[in-house]
Scaffold this active site. Structure first.
Site, PDB file in Angstrom:
ATOM      1  N   HIS A 144       0.909  -0.881   0.180  1.00 20.65           N
ATOM      2  CA  HIS A 144      -0.316  -0.123  -0.196  1.00 20.65           C
ATOM      3  C   HIS A 144       1.197   1.341  -0.228  1.00 20.65           C
ATOM      4  CE1 HIS A 144      -3.692   2.351   1.167  1.00 20.65           C
ATOM      5  NE2 HIS A 144      -2.490   3.348   1.887  1.00 20.65           N
ATOM      6  N   GLU A 145       2.308   1.485   0.811  1.00 19.63           N
ATOM      7  CA  GLU A 145       2.846   2.439   0.884  1.00 19.63           C
ATOM      8  C   GLU A 145       3.761   2.420  -0.229  1.00 19.63           C
ATOM      9  OE1 GLU A 145       1.880   4.612   2.865  1.00 19.63           O
ATOM     10  OE2 GLU A 145       0.561   3.490   3.878  1.00 19.63           O
ATOM     11  N   HIS A 148       1.831   4.911  -3.238  1.00 25.79           N
ATOM     12  CA  HIS A 148       1.962   5.579  -2.810  1.00 25.79           C
ATOM     13  C   HIS A 148       3.061   6.384  -3.945  1.00 25.79           C
ATOM     14  CE1 HIS A 148      -1.775   6.198  -0.619  1.00 25.79           C
ATOM     15  NE2 HIS A 148      -1.098   5.999   0.491  1.00 25.79           N
ATOM     16  N   GLU A 212      -6.235   6.728  -1.265  1.00 23.29           N
ATOM     17  CA  GLU A 212      -6.171   6.122  -0.224  1.00 23.29           C
ATOM     18  C   GLU A 212      -6.618   4.715  -0.705  1.00 23.29           C
ATOM     19  OE1 GLU A 212      -4.362   5.646   2.336  1.00 23.29           O
ATOM     20  OE2 GLU A 212      -3.869   6.891   1.698  1.00 23.29           O
TER      21      GLU A 212
END
Length: 288
Positions: A144-145, A148, A212
């Protein structure tokens, strides 16, 4: 390769709106000080310098606020750092990005966040989240990170926050300098500046919530395990209840989990409701 036309379209739209705010701000400055070449050059240089400063200082401040330290390459008795490093390397190969700098911090709650851009990114993982999650769940958080960083969505956040700050400052001082020199005028200017900044931030927060969802989807895609990501969000949400996060005011918008309560908080929330994120992830299970 994962495509994100929806995110790109929203970022382009948000960028256009933010440019509109900036154009209005520039017009106000030139109307006040003139339209000469010197004024225009100073305006452009000042704006670029302000954004650059916010980017560099914001990155430093985020790491400083949680006292982040470089993650060791070797494991110790409590934390399997070596396995986290290896998993991150594998995910970076899958996502075709350079491995970011990995750091750890004691945040008081299970959380994680990313700062920087492709080639110069940093992922900070709390020790609390390492202790709380199973490894497949932690892999989902890391993916997930990394998303970004890969999607460069931090750039639009930095740009939006910078323009919001500039708009707020200009509105505040335009009112103060245009009125009587007294305390009432000063406080009224502060209030108007804050309101103007909040209006711009509404658009930035809308993009933040969508990004997100995109990062959750990327985590599910690259780990091929949406259920692990869903379980991670459930555990993180439960583990954060009643606890105070270190550096919350500085890094809340960057973290994988952010809470929102009242209607007003939801409007300005940087994260969509956790239950909706989990629902979306669980709906993807049949695809894997």
């Amino acid at each position: 390769m994962v495509g994100h036309n929806g995110l790109k379209l929203r970022m382009a739209l948000a960028g256009s709106i933010l440019f509109g705010f900036y154009a209005a701000l520039a017009a106000a400055v030139m109307w006040t000080f003139g339209t000469g070449t010197t004024v225009l050059a100073l305006l452009l240089l000042g704006s670029v310098g302000f954004v650059g400063f916010q980017y560099k200082f914001g990155k430093w401040m985020a790491l400083r606020s949680v006292d982040a330290e470089d993650m060791p390459e070797q494991s110790n008795g409590r934390y399997d750092y070596a396995r986290i490093q290896q998993s991150t390397e594998q995910l970076c190969r899958e996502m075709d990005i350079d491995k970011p700098r990995l750091m750890v911090a004691e945040m008081g709650v299970p959380n994680a966040f990313a700062v920087g851009r492709k080639g110069a990114g940093v992922v900070v993982i709390s020790k609390e989240i390492i202790q709380l999650l199973d490894h497949d769940e932690l892999e989902g958080v890391i993916a997930h990170e990394l998303s970004h960083i890969k999607n460069r969505d931090v750039v639009i956040m930095v740009l939006g926050q910078s323009i919001a700050s500039m708009v707020g400052i200009v509105v505040q001082w335009a009112y103060i300098l245009g009125g009587e020199r007294n305390i009432a005028t000063y406080f009224a200017g502060m209030i108007l500046g804050t309101i103007a900044q909040m209006i711009v931030m509404i658009f930035v927060m809308a993009i933040s919530r969508y990004r997100e969802y995109v990062a959750d989807n990327d985590a599910a895609t690259y780990t091929r395990n949406p259920d692990a990501m869903a379980r991670a969000l459930e555990k993180i949400s439960s583990g954060a209840q009643g606890k105070e996060m270190k550096g919350e005011d500085t890094v809340n918008a960057l973290c994988i989990f952010g809470s929102s309560g009242s209607f007003l908080q939801k409007i300005f929330s940087t994260h969509p409701p956790t239950e909706k994120r989990i629902e979306r992830l669980r709906s993807k299970n049949s695809s894997y």
